[in-house]
Design a protein around this motif. Structure first.
Motif, PDB file in Angstrom:
ATOM      1  N   TRP A 174       0.654  -1.367  -0.213  1.00 56.87           N
ATOM      2  CA  TRP A 174      -0.434  -0.212   0.143  1.00 56.87           C
ATOM      3  C   TRP A 174       0.779   1.204   0.049  1.00 56.87           C
ATOM      4  O   TRP A 174       0.723   2.455  -0.711  1.00 56.87           O
ATOM      5  CB  TRP A 174      -1.074   0.073   0.646  1.00 56.87           C
ATOM      6  N   LEU A 175       1.792   1.485   0.993  1.00 56.77           N
ATOM      7  CA  LEU A 175       2.538   2.649   0.867  1.00 56.77           C
ATOM      8  C   LEU A 175       3.353   1.966  -0.286  1.00 56.77           C
ATOM      9  O   LEU A 175       3.356   3.343  -0.826  1.00 56.77           O
ATOM     10  CB  LEU A 175       3.788   2.454   2.126  1.00 56.77           C
ATOM     11  N   TYR A 176       4.113   1.798  -0.484  1.00 56.88           N
ATOM     12  CA  TYR A 176       4.665   1.691  -2.435  1.00 56.88           C
ATOM     13  C   TYR A 176       3.600   2.342  -3.230  1.00 56.88           C
ATOM     14  O   TYR A 176       4.372   2.883  -4.478  1.00 56.88           O
ATOM     15  CB  TYR A 176       5.683   0.568  -2.314  1.00 56.88           C
ATOM     16  N   SER A 177       3.095   1.455  -3.231  1.00 57.55           N
ATOM     17  CA  SER A 177       1.726   1.984  -4.238  1.00 57.55           C
ATOM     18  C   SER A 177       1.383   3.449  -4.676  1.00 57.55           C
ATOM     19  O   SER A 177       2.200   4.398  -5.619  1.00 57.55           O
ATOM     20  CB  SER A 177       0.755   1.354  -4.243  1.00 57.55           C
ATOM     21  N   GLU A 178       1.208   4.137  -3.282  1.00 58.46           N
ATOM     22  CA  GLU A 178       0.912   5.254  -2.595  1.00 58.46           C
ATOM     23  C   GLU A 178       1.717   6.693  -3.611  1.00 58.46           C
ATOM     24  O   GLU A 178       1.746   7.219  -3.958  1.00 58.46           O
ATOM     25  CB  GLU A 178       0.136   5.773  -1.688  1.00 58.46           C
ATOM     26  N   GLN A 179       3.256   6.032  -3.028  1.00 59.50           N
ATOM     27  CA  GLN A 179       4.612   6.785  -2.899  1.00 59.50           C
ATOM     28  C   GLN A 179       5.055   6.548  -4.214  1.00 59.50           C
ATOM     29  O   GLN A 179       5.249   7.769  -4.975  1.00 59.50           O
ATOM     30  CB  GLN A 179       5.508   6.446  -2.651  1.00 59.50           C
ATOM     31  N   ALA A 180       4.240   5.755  -5.198  1.00 55.44           N
ATOM     32  CA  ALA A 180       4.530   5.533  -6.796  1.00 55.44           C
ATOM     33  C   ALA A 180       3.280   6.726  -7.321  1.00 55.44           C
ATOM     34  O   ALA A 180       4.490   7.335  -8.327  1.00 55.44           O
ATOM     35  CB  ALA A 180       4.324   4.093  -7.108  1.00 55.44           C
ATOM     36  N   ARG A 181       2.502   6.984  -7.308  1.00 56.78           N
ATOM     37  CA  ARG A 181       1.473   8.138  -7.646  1.00 56.78           C
ATOM     38  C   ARG A 181       1.910   9.474  -7.082  1.00 56.78           C
ATOM     39  O   ARG A 181       1.885  10.107  -8.195  1.00 56.78           O
ATOM     40  CB  ARG A 181      -0.347   7.287  -6.842  1.00 56.78           C
ATOM     41  N   ALA A 182       2.197   9.530  -5.691  1.00 56.33           N
ATOM     42  CA  ALA A 182       2.834  10.076  -5.686  1.00 56.33           C
ATOM     43  C   ALA A 182       4.144  10.997  -7.027  1.00 56.33           C
ATOM     44  O   ALA A 182       4.097  12.303  -6.943  1.00 56.33           O
ATOM     45  CB  ALA A 182       3.156  10.950  -3.898  1.00 56.33           C
ATOM     46  N   ALA A 183       5.401   9.860  -6.362  1.00 54.99           N
ATOM     47  CA  ALA A 183       6.190  10.811  -7.612  1.00 54.99           C
ATOM     48  C   ALA A 183       5.851  10.594  -9.404  1.00 54.99           C
ATOM     49  O   ALA A 183       6.283  11.647  -9.653  1.00 54.99           O
ATOM     50  CB  ALA A 183       7.277   9.332  -7.852  1.00 54.99           C
ATOM     51  N   LEU A 184       4.854  10.058  -9.723  1.00 60.27           N
ATOM     52  CA  LEU A 184       4.244  10.522 -11.402  1.00 60.27           C
ATOM     53  C   LEU A 184       3.859  11.584 -11.451  1.00 60.27           C
ATOM     54  O   LEU A 184       4.147  12.229 -11.874  1.00 60.27           O
ATOM     55  CB  LEU A 184       3.661   9.062 -11.177  1.00 60.27           C
ATOM     56  N   LEU A 185       2.386  12.270 -10.096  1.00 53.39           N
ATOM     57  CA  LEU A 185       2.259  13.480 -10.220  1.00 53.39           C
ATOM     58  C   LEU A 185       2.848  14.524  -9.988  1.00 53.39           C
ATOM     59  O   LEU A 185       3.240  15.876 -11.224  1.00 53.39           O
ATOM     60  CB  LEU A 185       1.122  13.338  -9.282  1.00 53.39           C
ATOM     61  N   LEU A 186       4.617  14.140  -9.487  1.00 54.17           N
ATOM     62  CA  LEU A 186       5.881  15.204  -8.998  1.00 54.17           C
ATOM     63  C   LEU A 186       6.741  15.107 -10.692  1.00 54.17           C
ATOM     64  O   LEU A 186       7.531  15.934 -10.433  1.00 54.17           O
ATOM     65  CB  LEU A 186       6.156  14.579  -7.790  1.00 54.17           C
ATOM     66  N   GLY A 187       6.349  14.044 -11.764  1.00 51.90           N
ATOM     67  CA  GLY A 187       6.634  14.147 -12.498  1.00 51.90           C
ATOM     68  C   GLY A 187       8.176  13.114 -12.298  1.00 51.90           C
ATOM     69  O   GLY A 187       9.505  13.518 -13.200  1.00 51.90           O
ATOM     70  N   GLU A 188       8.484  12.449 -11.549  1.00 48.79           N
ATOM     71  CA  GLU A 188       9.383  11.356 -10.825  1.00 48.79           C
ATOM     72  C   GLU A 188       9.361  10.227 -11.603  1.00 48.79           C
ATOM     73  O   GLU A 188       9.095   9.460 -10.828  1.00 48.79           O
ATOM     74  CB  GLU A 188       9.695  11.939  -9.586  1.00 48.79           C
ATOM     75  N   ASP A 189       8.924  10.550 -12.781  1.00 52.82           N
ATOM     76  CA  ASP A 189       8.599   9.106 -13.731  1.00 52.82           C
ATOM     77  C   ASP A 189       9.837   7.689 -12.945  1.00 52.82           C
ATOM     78  O   ASP A 189       9.091   6.331 -12.762  1.00 52.82           O
ATOM     79  CB  ASP A 189       9.038   9.174 -14.822  1.00 52.82           C
ATOM     80  N   GLU A 190      11.015   7.859 -13.059  1.00 52.08           N
ATOM     81  CA  GLU A 190      11.690   6.947 -12.907  1.00 52.08           C
ATOM     82  C   GLU A 190      11.897   6.517 -11.245  1.00 52.08           C
ATOM     83  O   GLU A 190      11.189   5.216 -11.008  1.00 52.08           O
ATOM     84  CB  GLU A 190      13.296   6.534 -12.833  1.00 52.08           C
ATOM     85  N   SER A 191      11.757   7.116 -10.262  1.00 53.23           N
ATOM     86  CA  SER A 191      10.909   7.126  -8.783  1.00 53.23           C
ATOM     87  C   SER A 191      10.138   6.389  -8.560  1.00 53.23           C
ATOM     88  O   SER A 191       9.948   4.951  -7.844  1.00 53.23           O
ATOM     89  CB  SER A 191      10.876   8.064  -8.444  1.00 53.23           C
ATOM     90  N   ALA A 192       8.576   6.941  -9.941  1.00 55.62           N
ATOM     91  CA  ALA A 192       7.570   6.043  -9.798  1.00 55.62           C
ATOM     92  C   ALA A 192       7.319   4.605 -10.717  1.00 55.62           C
ATOM     93  O   ALA A 192       6.765   3.669  -9.907  1.00 55.62           O
ATOM     94  CB  ALA A 192       6.515   7.195 -10.401  1.00 55.62           C
TER      95      ALA A 192
END
Length: 440
Positions: free
Chosen positions: A322-340
């Motif tokens: 759950w944590l990683y999934s939501e952190q991935a979504r946040a990274a995507l919205l911030l333009g951090e595609d590699e992290s997402a």
């Protein structure tokens, strides 16, 4: 419990060993009605001691009558109860446990042979829980319904059995069965233990989830409001936490993230007083999830950092996913595609057999994190869509299709993008009047 090898001794051998270990003579363990000669014959195997003799000898040797006679401290029933409790504890502490499954299967066979209905039902409940965890909902329902049909495990004594069964019905596309089951549970609790507010609140919360899954949001809200009134009488803060969580879920389904956030923040306030770090971490995860849905990934990250600290090194797979999934979504919205992409893959590695909605969310994030690899992105979009179609989450499926259409348009595939957008419109219509489910 003493070593099982003790059970290989005869009564006489055990009597001699215990007497000698304690430095006692045959005369010293004798008593009226149990002469030292009688003791000698028992030890030689020439006599089998009577019940009366066992009762007189056992206290002098400092053991139970059961142990002196059989080599076991516990009766077969009590020993089975001990093993069953150990398997149930293993199930609670571990996300996936082959050892627990083997133990439950063996206990089921043994309990059925002994005619122990309660132990058999509990073993089936354990097997059903494990089947539900790995996504085998048909097996989960079969095992849990048999456990329920035995009539020895009530909603008051085994709430988890009924909660898991309801969840399995919903996950297998039978949400109405979940509603009927939980309505019956709530009625039983109210009739059999009207003073048990915590149990009533627990099943009211489950019922509100099931009602919202079939689109009956007004009924779901009414159930929660009534339970909230009762919860004011309960000293247990978890009762109100569950209800605030339920109200937050309903608000999200109605597209009211700010209202949902207020309810989760109320739950956090109560959880902070309890110092229950795991539930508090989950509340922060919910806050972050809502903030992402509201387009505020920066604020969400603060909640995720708190959740990660509170979960610690002992976090189970479901919470980490759950944590990683939501952190991935946040990274995507911030333009951090590699992290997402990295976080979405970590989430998926933990979600095999887990929550299908979280798997769909991770696949969709992974698809959007690879804008320059349209073929790979399409494969991930397709996986997300498959999960959501299986769960009948039409609004969420429509959201995935819209994101898929945008990706195709960026890749210059206009006709394919229009075709996918048409499917999104059809799903949006199909889902009208139904719950929005998890947002992606």
């Amino acid at each position: 419990m003493r070593a099982s090898s003790d059970a290989g001794e005869t009564v006489g051998q055990r009597l001699r060993r215990l007497r000698q270990e304690r430095g006692l003579s045959q005369r010293e363990v004798a008593s009226p009605g149990v002469s030292y000669a009688y003791v000698s014959r028992i030890e030689a195997g020439a006599r089998r001691p009577s019940v009366k003799a066992l009762r007189q000898l056992a206290p002098k040797l400092g053991v139970s009558v059961e142990y002196l006679e059989t080599g076991r401290d516990l009766s077969e029933h009590d020993e089975r109860e001990l093993r069953l409790a150990e398997a149930e504890l293993t199930l609670r502490l571990q996300q996936d446990s082959p050892e627990a499954e083997a133990a439950f299967a063996a206990l089921l066979t043994e309990a059925e042979a002994a005619g122990d209905a309660e132990a058999a039902a509990r073993a089936r409940a354990g097997l059903g829980e494990l089947a539900d965890r790995r996504g085998d909902f048909a097996t989960a329902i079969a095992e849990l319904e048999q456990a329920r049909a035995a009539g020895v495990l009530s909603p008051l004594s085994h709430a988890d059995l009924y909660a898991t069964l309801a969840r399995a019905y919903s996950a297998s596309g039978q949400p109405r069965r979940a509603v009927e089951l939980l309505e019956d549970c709530l009625l039983q609790v109210q009739a059999q233990a009207p003073e048990d507010v915590s149990a009533e609140v627990r099943f009211a919360t489950y019922l509100s989830y099931a009602l919202s899954d079939v689109g009956e949001l007004e009924r779901a809200r009414a159930v929660v409001r009534e339970a909230l009134g009762r919860a004011e009488e309960a000293p247990d803060p978890y009762s109100r936490v569950r209800l605030y969580w339920s109200l937050a879920r309903l608000a999200l389904m109605e597209g009211k993230p700010r209202s949902a956030l207020r309810q989760i923040q109320r739950a956090i306030g109560l959880l902070e007083a309890t110092e229950d770090t795991r539930q508090l971490a989950r509340a922060h995860l919910s806050c972050g999830e809502i903030l992402i849905d509201d387009g505020q990934p920066e604020q969400a990250q603060g909640h995720f950092e708190l959740a990660e600290k509170m979960l610690g090194e002992q976090a189970d797979a479901a919470d980490l996913a759950w944590l990683y999934s939501e952190q991935a979504r946040a990274a995507l919205l911030l333009g951090e595609d590699e992290s997402a992409e990295r976080l979405a893959r970590r989430a998926l590695s933990l979600l095999a057999g887990g929550d299908p909605l979280k798997r769909a969310r991770a696949h969709a994030t992974l698809a959007e994190a690879r804008p320059d690899e349209i073929d790979a992105s399409q494969a991930e979009f397709a996986k997300a869509l498959e999960e959501l179609e299986a769960e009948r989450r039409w609004p969420a499926a429509a959201s995935v299709l819209r994101a898929w259409s945008r990706a195709l348009r960026r890749a210059g595939r206009e006709q394919a993008a229009l075709d996918v957008l048409d499917r999104a419109a059809a799903y949006a219509v199909r889902g009208s009047g139904q719950p929005a489910g998890a947002r992606l």
